[in-house]
Design an enzyme around this catalytic site. Sequence first.
Site, PDB file in Angstrom:
ATOM      1  N   GLU A  50       0.792  -1.223   0.000  1.00  0.00           N
ATOM      2  CA  GLU A  50       0.000   0.000   0.000  1.00  0.00           C
ATOM      3  C   GLU A  50       0.831   1.282   0.000  1.00  0.00           C
ATOM      4  OE1 GLU A  50      -3.444   0.577  -0.014  1.00  0.00           O
ATOM      5  OE2 GLU A  50      -3.572  -1.523  -0.594  1.00  0.00           O
ATOM      6  N   SER A  66     -46.271 -32.647  25.924  1.00  0.00           N
ATOM      7  CA  SER A  66     -46.337 -33.180  27.288  1.00  0.00           C
ATOM      8  C   SER A  66     -45.211 -32.693  28.185  1.00  0.00           C
ATOM      9  CB  SER A  66     -46.341 -34.712  27.239  1.00  0.00           C
ATOM     10  OG  SER A  66     -47.549 -35.173  26.681  1.00  0.00           O
TER      11      SER A  66
END
Length: 753
Positions: free
Chosen positions: A149, A415
């Site tokens: 960069e 249940s």
Amino acid sequence: MANRRDSRIEPSFEGPPQARSSAGLSVNEEDRVVPSNRKASAKRKPAKGKSSRAKRGRSRRGLFGVLGRLFYWCFVFAIWGGIAVAGIVVYYGAKMPAATTWSIPDRAPNIKIVSADGQLLANRGMSGGEAVGLHEMSPYIPEAVIAIEDRRFYSHFGIDPIGLSRAMVTNVLGGRFSQGGSTLTQQLAKNLFLTPDRTLERKVQEVLLALWLEHKHTKDQILEMYLNRVYFGSGAYGVEAASRRYFGKSARDVTLSEAALLAGLLKAPSRLSPARDPKAAEERSQLVLAAMRDEGKISAKEMTSAMSAPATRAPSYWTGSENYVADTIMEELPDLIGDVRGDIVIDSTVDLNLQKLAEQSIRRLIDESGKKLNVTQGALVSIDDSGAVRAMVGGYDYSTSQFDRASEARRQPGSAFKPFVYMAALEAGRTPDSIRNDAPIKIGNWTPDNYGGKYFGKVTLATALAKSLNSVAAQLTMEVGPNAVVEAAHRMGIQSDLIANTSIALGTSEVTPLELTSAYVPFANGGYKPDIHFIRRVTTTEGKVLYDSGGGSAPRVVKPEIVGMMNSMMTGTVEIGTARKAAFAWPSAGKTGTSQNSRDAWFVGYTANLTTGVWFGNDDGSATKKVTGGALPAQAWHEFMVAAHEGVPVRPLPGTWKSTPADTIVPDEIPSANNTAPVPSTSVGQQAPARPAAPVAQAPVRAARPAQTVDADGPSMPEDDGATASIKHPVPPGDVGGPRKKRQTSILDLLGG
């Protein structure tokens, strides 16, 4: 006067030049303005050599003149260009705030969430990762970023004239804007202060801010700020977040090839993300490695070794079931500390090892049996006696679905809801030895059939719960009233709205796995209802405590004798009932549950240490292929609890209760339509007094969701048309099995059930 006239010298054109010169002023033929026609015989032509030299001299003087004029005008244009640039800089600079007010904005706060043993669960916040010092992160990261960069980062003053010129030439020759020429300092200035708009004003401001950054901070400080704030794609800001996101590790442990991949992302984070295009990410990382080699940062051997690393696709999103926990914590955090203004650390209650065990169990069972049984999702919640959530899995894979089925999905418990029915019955004076007749029963248009149509005749409540007999649960609900059942469930920890009708006995009202599991905790800890929590403590990075759960006291919601009876009955579910696959060396109890057409399969069980609930099903509510609570849920529960209790001393379940011998049992009185069920005479802890049971004849019979639930272990509930009809056969006839016989009902039949 005569003398003056005589002494005047007249011009003459005759005689030799010498004579004329001596006599006075004279001119000759060459001095004429218009020469005469006479040829000057004495005139000679110049030499040939002198003529060529004169021409060359004139040519050089002409070339230098052109260059001089060109240089002159270039100089003039440069001056005016400089004036214009200075004017633009002054104009746009004047629009900015005074430099004395400039300051580095605070980095978005990071929220670090750690497990009970200090392991990282997740990072949350805008950045998704904590800030890492330049000296802490892998040295390959800054070297790779500088090489690709801004290779002159440590030598320029914030602006790189060489790089800028090269970028301009490349853009002009290429006919398009392909290079920006910005330095890392300029990129940081843009990220800190400016919008991404490509305008002249923004570029001028970027340059001014870059110069200011270079003046105020060292190169290392600028590079560290840049690496901790720049976007790396896939929602990751900063090297720590990106390292966790793509490699599942800290930036401190990143390898050379991984550092090259991270540096390569900066050109186009979204397009080059390995989560989107791993091949493109690999190709870009190889360019980074070549640049590092050219700059002398790595050797040829290191470059070759790093380039040989294969391309791998990162998950499209954060992965790991611990992220379900992190999301829940983030929802609770504002209520505990308000707005987060700085980096904080959250100490959670979750045990990361147990979390991983739970995730592996859920995923393994779905991988092995999901296709065959048409099961695509599962959830697990485990809570200790203090209310601390020790593990929570909200689905098969967080990376593909962030919806948390453990805390957000409301499903019918079937249940698994029955313990609250039996608890209300025990509080109304029944005992585990109380006898009911398990036989076909019809309430209005609703017939709560047992699984497979099988009935057992006269059974104790303990046996009825262990075998999950629907007819007995419906009878008990009619006896104590649906309101009493709803009150008991809410008192234990259910938070969802429950519809108080008869069908609630079979779990028609929807609940989440988290709240259903939390409602079983009082059975495991002796009758106390703790606050369910995920967060133990919140501190700043400097150690200042912002919140501490402090343990606190839990109110008693169930009397000890009721806890003892419930634990005695639900132990039978594991030992001889529907959850035998869950049994292991520790004393344990629990209840299975299965909704209609096996859409939802549950098992919620507990020891004296942990209460764990498991659910399996499908997000779209489609039916599984006869999966019951005693199958996959019980298996997952068993695997998790065995691992969780490894090396832990065995403890008995709280409470005691001794069964009365069968030959001395006297059946309970069956309330009639004009009789109400008895109510506990004393309140428990801080609970509200139990609501009086509704008269049996007036009990509502509308199902919460018609034909949406069945008994705990199989589908068989007919549709309820919702009509409120007179109750037929509130107590099953004594003859069980085979066709019903018409006969007179005696008082003995009523007493015997």
